[in-house]
Design an enzyme around this catalytic site. Structure first.
Site, PDB file in Angstrom:
ATOM      1  N   CYS A   1    -107.619   9.612  26.686  1.00 32.76           N
ATOM      2  CA  CYS A   1    -109.042   9.935  26.834  1.00 32.76           C
ATOM      3  C   CYS A   1    -109.473  11.033  25.862  1.00 32.76           C
ATOM      4  O   CYS A   1    -108.667  11.832  25.405  1.00 32.76           O
ATOM      5  CB  CYS A   1    -109.310  10.399  28.253  1.00 32.76           C
ATOM      6  SG  CYS A   1    -108.778   9.223  29.481  1.00 32.76           S
TER       7      CYS A   1
ATOM      8  N   ARG B   1    -107.402   8.302  19.011  1.00 32.75           N
ATOM      9  CA  ARG B   1    -106.527   8.463  20.172  1.00 32.75           C
ATOM     10  C   ARG B   1    -106.441   7.166  20.996  1.00 32.75           C
ATOM     11  O   ARG B   1    -105.560   7.040  21.842  1.00 32.75           O
ATOM     12  CB  ARG B   1    -107.060   9.591  21.066  1.00 32.75           C
ATOM     13  CG  ARG B   1    -107.026  10.952  20.399  1.00 32.75           C
ATOM     14  CD  ARG B   1    -107.845  11.947  21.167  1.00 32.75           C
ATOM     15  NE  ARG B   1    -107.362  12.089  22.527  1.00 32.75           N
ATOM     16  CZ  ARG B   1    -106.440  12.950  22.916  1.00 32.75           C
ATOM     17  NH1 ARG B   1    -105.908  13.769  22.035  1.00 32.75           N
ATOM     18  NH2 ARG B   1    -106.066  13.017  24.165  1.00 32.75           N
TER      19      ARG B   1
ATOM     20  N   TRP C   1    -109.122   5.968  28.358  1.00 32.46           N
ATOM     21  CA  TRP C   1    -107.920   5.111  28.202  1.00 32.46           C
ATOM     22  C   TRP C   1    -107.443   4.895  29.628  1.00 32.46           C
ATOM     23  O   TRP C   1    -106.980   5.826  30.285  1.00 32.46           O
ATOM     24  CB  TRP C   1    -106.896   5.856  27.350  1.00 32.46           C
ATOM     25  CG  TRP C   1    -105.547   5.215  27.244  1.00 32.46           C
ATOM     26  CD1 TRP C   1    -104.514   5.321  28.127  1.00 32.46           C
ATOM     27  CD2 TRP C   1    -105.064   4.402  26.179  1.00 32.46           C
ATOM     28  NE1 TRP C   1    -103.429   4.611  27.673  1.00 32.46           N
ATOM     29  CE2 TRP C   1    -103.730   4.040  26.486  1.00 32.46           C
ATOM     30  CE3 TRP C   1    -105.630   3.933  24.986  1.00 32.46           C
ATOM     31  CZ2 TRP C   1    -102.961   3.235  25.653  1.00 32.46           C
ATOM     32  CZ3 TRP C   1    -104.845   3.148  24.152  1.00 32.46           C
ATOM     33  CH2 TRP C   1    -103.530   2.802  24.493  1.00 32.46           C
TER      34      TRP C   1
ATOM     35  N   ASN D   1    -110.259  14.364  31.608  1.00 33.04           N
ATOM     36  CA  ASN D   1    -108.993  13.869  31.032  1.00 33.04           C
ATOM     37  C   ASN D   1    -107.878  14.376  31.919  1.00 33.04           C
ATOM     38  O   ASN D   1    -107.919  15.526  32.362  1.00 33.04           O
ATOM     39  CB  ASN D   1    -108.735  14.466  29.642  1.00 33.04           C
ATOM     40  CG  ASN D   1    -109.624  13.872  28.595  1.00 33.04           C
ATOM     41  OD1 ASN D   1    -110.439  13.006  28.877  1.00 33.04           O
ATOM     42  ND2 ASN D   1    -109.473  14.356  27.379  1.00 33.04           N
ATOM     43  N   GLY D   2    -106.839  13.579  32.099  1.00 30.32           N
ATOM     44  CA  GLY D   2    -105.702  14.024  32.907  1.00 30.32           C
ATOM     45  C   GLY D   2    -105.603  13.183  34.160  1.00 30.32           C
ATOM     46  O   GLY D   2    -106.195  12.104  34.246  1.00 30.32           O
TER      47      GLY D   2
ATOM     48  N   GLU E   1     -81.750   1.744  15.975  1.00 33.89           N
ATOM     49  CA  GLU E   1     -83.099   2.282  15.879  1.00 33.89           C
ATOM     50  C   GLU E   1     -83.151   3.418  14.850  1.00 33.89           C
ATOM     51  O   GLU E   1     -84.095   3.516  14.065  1.00 33.89           O
ATOM     52  CB  GLU E   1     -83.562   2.748  17.274  1.00 33.89           C
ATOM     53  CG  GLU E   1     -84.906   3.435  17.355  1.00 33.89           C
ATOM     54  CD  GLU E   1     -86.077   2.608  16.829  1.00 33.89           C
ATOM     55  OE1 GLU E   1     -85.915   1.413  16.539  1.00 33.89           O
ATOM     56  OE2 GLU E   1     -87.164   3.195  16.673  1.00 33.89           O
TER      57      GLU E   1
ATOM     58  N   LYS F   1     -85.537   3.366  11.583  1.00 34.90           N
ATOM     59  CA  LYS F   1     -86.500   4.422  11.263  1.00 34.90           C
ATOM     60  C   LYS F   1     -86.295   4.888   9.830  1.00 34.90           C
ATOM     61  O   LYS F   1     -87.247   5.080   9.078  1.00 34.90           O
ATOM     62  CB  LYS F   1     -86.343   5.652  12.183  1.00 34.90           C
ATOM     63  CG  LYS F   1     -86.813   5.543  13.597  1.00 34.90           C
ATOM     64  CD  LYS F   1     -88.303   5.380  13.781  1.00 34.90           C
ATOM     65  CE  LYS F   1     -88.732   3.946  13.631  1.00 34.90           C
ATOM     66  NZ  LYS F   1     -88.929   3.119  14.742  1.00 34.90           N
TER      67      LYS F   1
ATOM     68  N   GLU G   1     -87.370   2.274   7.178  1.00 33.29           N
ATOM     69  CA  GLU G   1     -88.815   2.057   7.120  1.00 33.29           C
ATOM     70  C   GLU G   1     -89.532   3.100   6.277  1.00 33.29           C
ATOM     71  O   GLU G   1     -90.447   2.773   5.547  1.00 33.29           O
ATOM     72  CB  GLU G   1     -89.408   2.143   8.538  1.00 33.29           C
ATOM     73  CG  GLU G   1     -89.161   0.946   9.388  1.00 33.29           C
ATOM     74  CD  GLU G   1     -89.850   1.086  10.739  1.00 33.29           C
ATOM     75  OE1 GLU G   1     -89.424   1.938  11.541  1.00 33.29           O
ATOM     76  OE2 GLU G   1     -90.811   0.351  10.983  1.00 33.29           O
TER      77      GLU G   1
ATOM     78  N   HIS H   1     -63.809  -3.812  11.448  1.00 31.99           N
ATOM     79  CA  HIS H   1     -63.746  -5.264  11.270  1.00 31.99           C
ATOM     80  C   HIS H   1     -64.482  -5.721  10.007  1.00 31.99           C
ATOM     81  O   HIS H   1     -64.899  -6.870   9.913  1.00 31.99           O
ATOM     82  CB  HIS H   1     -64.301  -5.968  12.507  1.00 31.99           C
ATOM     83  CG  HIS H   1     -63.488  -5.670  13.735  1.00 31.99           C
ATOM     84  ND1 HIS H   1     -62.210  -6.133  13.912  1.00 31.99           N
ATOM     85  CD2 HIS H   1     -63.759  -4.887  14.812  1.00 31.99           C
ATOM     86  CE1 HIS H   1     -61.733  -5.681  15.058  1.00 31.99           C
ATOM     87  NE2 HIS H   1     -62.659  -4.913  15.620  1.00 31.99           N
TER      88      HIS H   1
ATOM     89  N   LYS I   1     -98.845  -1.958  11.245  1.00 26.28           N
ATOM     90  CA  LYS I   1     -98.644  -1.474  12.613  1.00 26.28           C
ATOM     91  C   LYS I   1     -98.641  -2.619  13.618  1.00 26.28           C
ATOM     92  O   LYS I   1     -98.005  -2.541  14.656  1.00 26.28           O
ATOM     93  CB  LYS I   1     -99.756  -0.460  12.934  1.00 26.28           C
ATOM     94  CG  LYS I   1     -99.552   0.311  14.205  1.00 26.28           C
ATOM     95  CD  LYS I   1     -98.365   1.256  14.124  1.00 26.28           C
ATOM     96  CE  LYS I   1     -97.999   1.853  15.459  1.00 26.28           C
ATOM     97  NZ  LYS I   1     -96.590   2.290  15.501  1.00 26.28           N
TER      98      LYS I   1
END
Ligand code: F6R
Length: 603
Positions: free
Chosen positions: A2, A27, A75, A99-100, A479, A483, A486, A502, A598
């Site tokens: 928010c 946001r 949001w 907000n919250g 991962e 990262k 990328e 191996h 994205k």
């Protein structure tokens, strides 16, 4: 997440609020609204979707004259993204934005309902405006009523309230959610971050937790701290650079998002653990009578799925398969109708994952989406949805979205464990205790980043990286390698530590960097032996571990934890920072790496 904007002054209030909300668009939000008192009337407008929808609803409205205005982008957390649930929320003669999360809203709502108040939205926020009007019936002033209202709220809030009872005033309060106030002559600006204030004020007051007060059209501003004493913090100069402000002072969105992980983890867990119980905000019939879980995703989300496969088999003792969506689509998969089909996607729009979901649905499987974007295509199609609540992620390299995906999948594994009765009460409570501790684990000191920046200068040459780990630290190694590739464009692979001998160990020499994940809670001795095998071939070893490793060329110390998921999340942050700092040293565009998007809506 928010966004809040407020204004007191003579300028066209509608424009000030819309422009301010525009600065917070990055946001993410799913509805927007504003309330304005223009010296004559108190009006409000709301719209689902983009700010343009709100703006076009208000096209005939002008708001000249000294007055007050508050605006919000929402949001959704409590209740769907509808107009009714959009802010501002209306009492009989007042409006509030927030907000919250008001943690005790249910008990406040019950109390107010008993007093005859009728609620219209599904939000937690609505209690604030009704509580204010309830207290205002007997208080000596609207401010006293506001003070009483705030004293009843538990949880996180940044909130603004305007009311016909004091039409030239904006009341404000802040706790565990950001709120700043800027002043320029007799005009005031309020916002949940500094971006909307840039160019309008030179400086702003950053409120501390527990602060509340009011400002009015006569230029008065009164702020009190949590002890009801005057709060006299000096204003802080504002940056002149809007892009910098949107990044919250960080150099890159990815960096900001790495730092945000602790806060979004709290948001992700909110309401989902209660005592020793895991409560999922879904209709649990999709989970009942399942004898298998199939996890399907791409890229980073696939790594979250792989991590979850260890958790699901270990905790819930349920057979689990992991599928890369683009492979799944064309392999004529054998599908068991009693399997739960789980798709994981931060964007909710990934074409391969969406198609895989359609295949599973057509085959009659029950489906669950774990997603960061409400109303996305995947969310709309799945039978049930668990939102990850990470807020919009701007950096193309996913960080906080991954962290929250793993958290939600861990919650799912625990919920299934409970339903299948596969953990003892003490095992279960050690899991929930570890889960609760993750926001703290993700809260790291900038000194860690400085240390990683310093050692990164060793890694700019050489012929490649191997990230190695065992068990859940193997998907984390994958991962970490993803990262790095990328955003640095360096060649990196993730491998199970025990698999190096191996084949890939043939690559080991002094130009091969090995990032070894050596957690103390998970197969430590085995992982050490694998790292030793590489050190013996002169590979450059970076040990990430709570225990020093004598053969390491570089060592990044992590904390000692008793649960392997705590080590997982701490090491995840180290790997994200490592990729970030190598990319920075190479002068790359961290937030928009070459060739990547994205949201991958093509096959
Ligand atoms: C990596 C990254 C991608 C995505 C992948 C799937 O940092 O972001 O690998 O994870 O493209 O995207 P979603 O999660 O939106 O389905």
């Amino acid at each position: 997440m928010c966004g809040i904007v407020g204004y007191i002054g003579k300028n066209e209030k509608k424009e000030v609020i819309l422009n301010g909300l525009k600065e917070l668009e990055y946001r993410g939000y799913d509805s927007a609204g504003m309330a304005i008192y223009d010296g004559v009337e108190l009006r409000h407008f709301k719209a689902v979707g983009k700010l343009e929808n709100l703006s076009s609803k208000m096209s005939d409205f002008t708001s000249a004259g000294a007055g007050v205005a508050i605006g919000h982008t929402r949001w959704a957390t409590h209740g769907k993204p509808t107009e009714i649930n959009a802010h501002p929320h209306l009492g009989e003669y007042s409006f509030v934005i927030h907000n919250g999360i008001i943690e005790n809203y249910k008990e406040l709502k019950t109390e107010l309902e008993k007093a005859g108040v009728r609620f219209v939205s599904q939000t937690d926020t609505e209690v604030i405006v009704h509580l204010f009007e309830f207290y205002n019936k007997s208080a000596s002033s609207p401010f006293e009523a506001y003070e009483k209202t705030i004293s009843r709220l538990q949880g996180a809030y940044a909130t603004l309230l305007i009311t016909k009872a004091a039409p030239n005033v904006v009341f404000f309060a802040k706790n565990a959610a950001p709120m700043i106030i800027g002043q320029s002559g007799d005009e005031f600006y309020f916002a949940s971050s500094d971006a909307p204030l840039i160019g309008l004020c030179d400086s702003a007051i950053y409120l501390d937790d527990g602060c509340y007060g009011f400002a009015d059209t006569s230029g008065n501003l009164k702020i009190f701290d949590s002890d009801k004493k005057p709060f006299n913090k000096a204003p802080t100069a504002l940056s002149k650079d809007k892009g910098y402000a949107q990044k919250g002072g960080y150099r890159f969105f990815m960096e900001k998002e790495i730092y945000e992980q602790s806060a979004v983890a709290s948001e992700c867990l909110m309401g989902r653990i209660s005592g020793d119980e895991v409560c999922l905000d879904i209709d649990e019939s999709v989970l009942e009578s399942r004898d298998e879980v199939v996890l399907c995703a791409c890229g980073t989300s696939y790594h979250a799925a792989l991590t979850a496969s260890y958790l699901l088999e270990r905790l819930a003792k349920i057979r689990t398969k992991v599928e890369i969506a683009s492979e799944f689509r064309y392999k004529s998969p054998f599908l068991n109708k009693n399997a739960l089909f789980v798709v994981i996607s931060q964007s909710g729009e990934t074409a391969d994952t969406l198609e895989a979901l359609k295949i599973a649905k057509n085959a009659g499987l029950k489906s669950l989406a774990i997603c960061n974007v409400d109303n996305s295509s995947i969310v709309r199609l799945a039978d049930a949805v668990l939102l990850t609540r990470a807020g919009i992620e701007k950096g193309v390299a996913s960080t906080k979205a991954f962290a929250t995906q793993v958290l939600v999948l861990w919650l799912l594994a625990l919920r299934l464990a409970k339903m299948r009765n596969t953990l003892s009460p003490s095992e279960f409570s050690s899991e929930t205790e570890a889960l609760r501790g993750i926001p703290a684990v993700l809260n790291f000191a900038p000194a860690l980043q400085e240390r990683i920046y310093r050692i990164c200068k060793h890694y700019l040459h050489g012929h490649g990286f191997f990230f190695i780990g065992r068990d859940i630290f193997y998907p984390l190694a994958l991962e970490g390698a993803l990262k790095l590739k990328e955003i640095s464009y360096l060649h990196a692979e993730g491998y199970p530590s025990g698999e190096m001998k191996h084949g890939p160990i043939a690559l080991a020499d002094s130009g091969l960097y090995t990032i070894a994940l050596l957690p103390s809670t998970c197969l430590y001795d085995k992982a050490i032996s694998n790292a030793q095998e590489l050190a013996a071939r002169d590979a450059f070893i970076t040990a990430i571990s709570p225990e020093p490793f004598e053969l390491a060329d570089d060592y990044i110390a992590t904390s000692k934890h008793s649960h392997m998921m705590s080590e997982f999340f701490e090491m995840m942050v180290v790997l994200q920072l490592l990729a970030l700092e190598i990319s920075v040293r190479l002068g790359n565009d961290v937030d928009m790496p070459r060739n990547l998007a994205k949201s991958v809506t093509v096959e």
